[in-house]
Design an enzyme around this catalytic site. Structure first.
Site: not given
Ligand code: AMP
Length: 399
Positions: A7, A90, A180, A241, A384
């Site tokens: 990642n 990823r 996601h 955010r 993940e």
């Protein structure tokens, strides 16, 4: 078969080495400050550690440091990287091009690069990292790319289109892509296993609540809607955010304070959300503590976060004409019993009932709803990296 999962960001590289015979993590680690100075922190499954500061002008030196850590350091877990059968990466943005994971080739790399305009902080870094990875590990080890967006590619146009002039969709592919996806895919698969049902036969809502947050509706076994949009800014408030905002509020602020589009982007991505409202932190733990001490803005941030999450869950219940299972995951989803209780209590009209004691458990896979609950509610720690490794295995085993 051992699979190396990567990642990579522009200045960091997270990795895991997973033995797919038993899906156990053999080692994991992180390289940071790539392009600036460089350091690696690596940990073997048995607890042995290797940490070093070493120059990493590019991702290539970072991968070389990882190879050293895995094969030669005091925390080595393999003798040679020849033991690695495949590498899974990823990728944040796959646009409308990538509907699933695939093997890396020149065309795939150039498509990921072309999608960089929609993920400027991520896709260019992914391409650099994949090229560096090929340089370090050679061409013989197959490399697979797994996209955060591909799980959401099953959304119908009515869910992914924005009601803007159609030309912006045609000219610039402006639409909802979601994010996601790897996590929502993993968690919804787990829900089906725990329900002992075919995924096609259950309506699921997965809530990935971490520093970034998104909620996804899954019907007939596929994603039908998700809260994140053209970028991971959309949806509801997150650590820093804003989530969805009336765009006129932003143009108004820009005019008042003479701000550029880039300034507005920074405000919405980096200075808003839990941090912007509480003024305390982007981290739910700090905000919870401040709230307990009576900080009004921290309490406001918490109540806004919970209310916005509840409304998204409600939207998706309506969109699917019902729900059979709701799953919470991510740092907040797995660790915040108060939030889960709030959401479930406010779904009382569906007879959602949770067990107070089970709901107190943190960070473990558990069904928290009672036997007579109208909807099954789960906490499912996401994984993940394992999802990326499984996709990678699936692809390379067909070679
Ligand atoms: P993530 O991005 O998935 O790592 O999640 C980060 C968020 O999870 C932060 O807001 C943390 O405050 C929250 N979080 C992580 N661990 C805990 C915990 N033990 N209790 C409450 N919140 C937590």
């Amino acid at each position: 078969m051992k699979i190396f999962v990567v990642n990579a960001g522009s200045s960091s590289l997270k990795y895991q080495l997973i033995d797919m015979d038993n899906e156990e993590v053999l080692a994991k680690g992180l390289c940071e400050r790539i392009g600036v100075t460089g350091c690696i922190s690596h940990k073997a499954a048995d607890g042995r550690k290797y940490e070093a500061e070493t120059p990493m002008p590019t991702h290539s030196e970072a991968f070389e440091a990882v190879v050293f850590a895995m094969t030669k350091s005091e925390a080595k877990v393999i003798d040679s990287f020849d033991e690695i059968s495949a590498i899974g990466h990823r990728i944040v943005q796959g646009g409308a091009i990538f509907k699933g994971s695939c093997l890396v080739n020149d065309k795939v790399l150039s498509d990921i690069s072309d999608l960089g305009a929609m993920a400027p902080l991520h896709n260019p870094a992914h391409v650099l990292a994949i090229k560096a990875c090929i340089k370090t590990f050679g061409e013989k080890i197959p490399q697979v790319v797994v996209f955060d967006t591909s799980f959401h590619q099953t959304m119908p146009p009515k869910a992914y289109m924005y009601a803007l002039p159609y030309e912006y969709y045609e000219k610039y592919q402006v639409r909802k892509y979601g994010a996601h996806g790897t996590s929502h895919h993993f968690v919804s698969d787990r829900v089906a296993v725990l329900e002992n049902k075919d995924k096609k036969d259950i309506k699921i809502i997965t809530c990935h609540l971490g520093n970034g947050c998104s909620i996804t509706a899954i019907k007939d076994g596929v994603c039908v809607d998700t809260s994140m949009g053209f970028t991971p800014l959309d949806g509801f408030m997150m650590g820093t955010r804003s989530g969805t905002i009336d765009p006129s509020a932003l143009t108004y602020i820009a005019e008042k304070d003479n701000l550029s589009a880039a300034d507005i982007n920074t405000i919405c991505n980096k200075k808003s959300g839990m941090l912007g409202i509480s003024g305390v932190s982007n981290d739910n733990r700090d905000i919870e503590k401040a709230g307990k001490e009576g900080n009004e803005r921290a309490l406001l941030a918490t109540s806004m976060q919970r209310y916005q999450i509840l409304k998204f869950v409600g939207q998706y219940i309506a969109a699917m004409n019902g729900v059979d299972a709701i799953a919470f995951t991510g740092g907040i989803g797995e660790n915040d019993p108060g939030l889960r209780q709030y959401v479930c209590e406010n779904l009382g009209f569906l007879n959602v009932k949770i067990d107070g004691e089970l709901n107190k458990l943190r960070g473990q896979e558990v069904k928290i709803s009672t036997a007579d609950s109208g909807v099954d509610v789960f906490v499912i720690p996401t994984n993940e990296e394992l999802a990326i490794a499984r996709d990678t295995l699936d692809i390379v085993s067909k070679l």
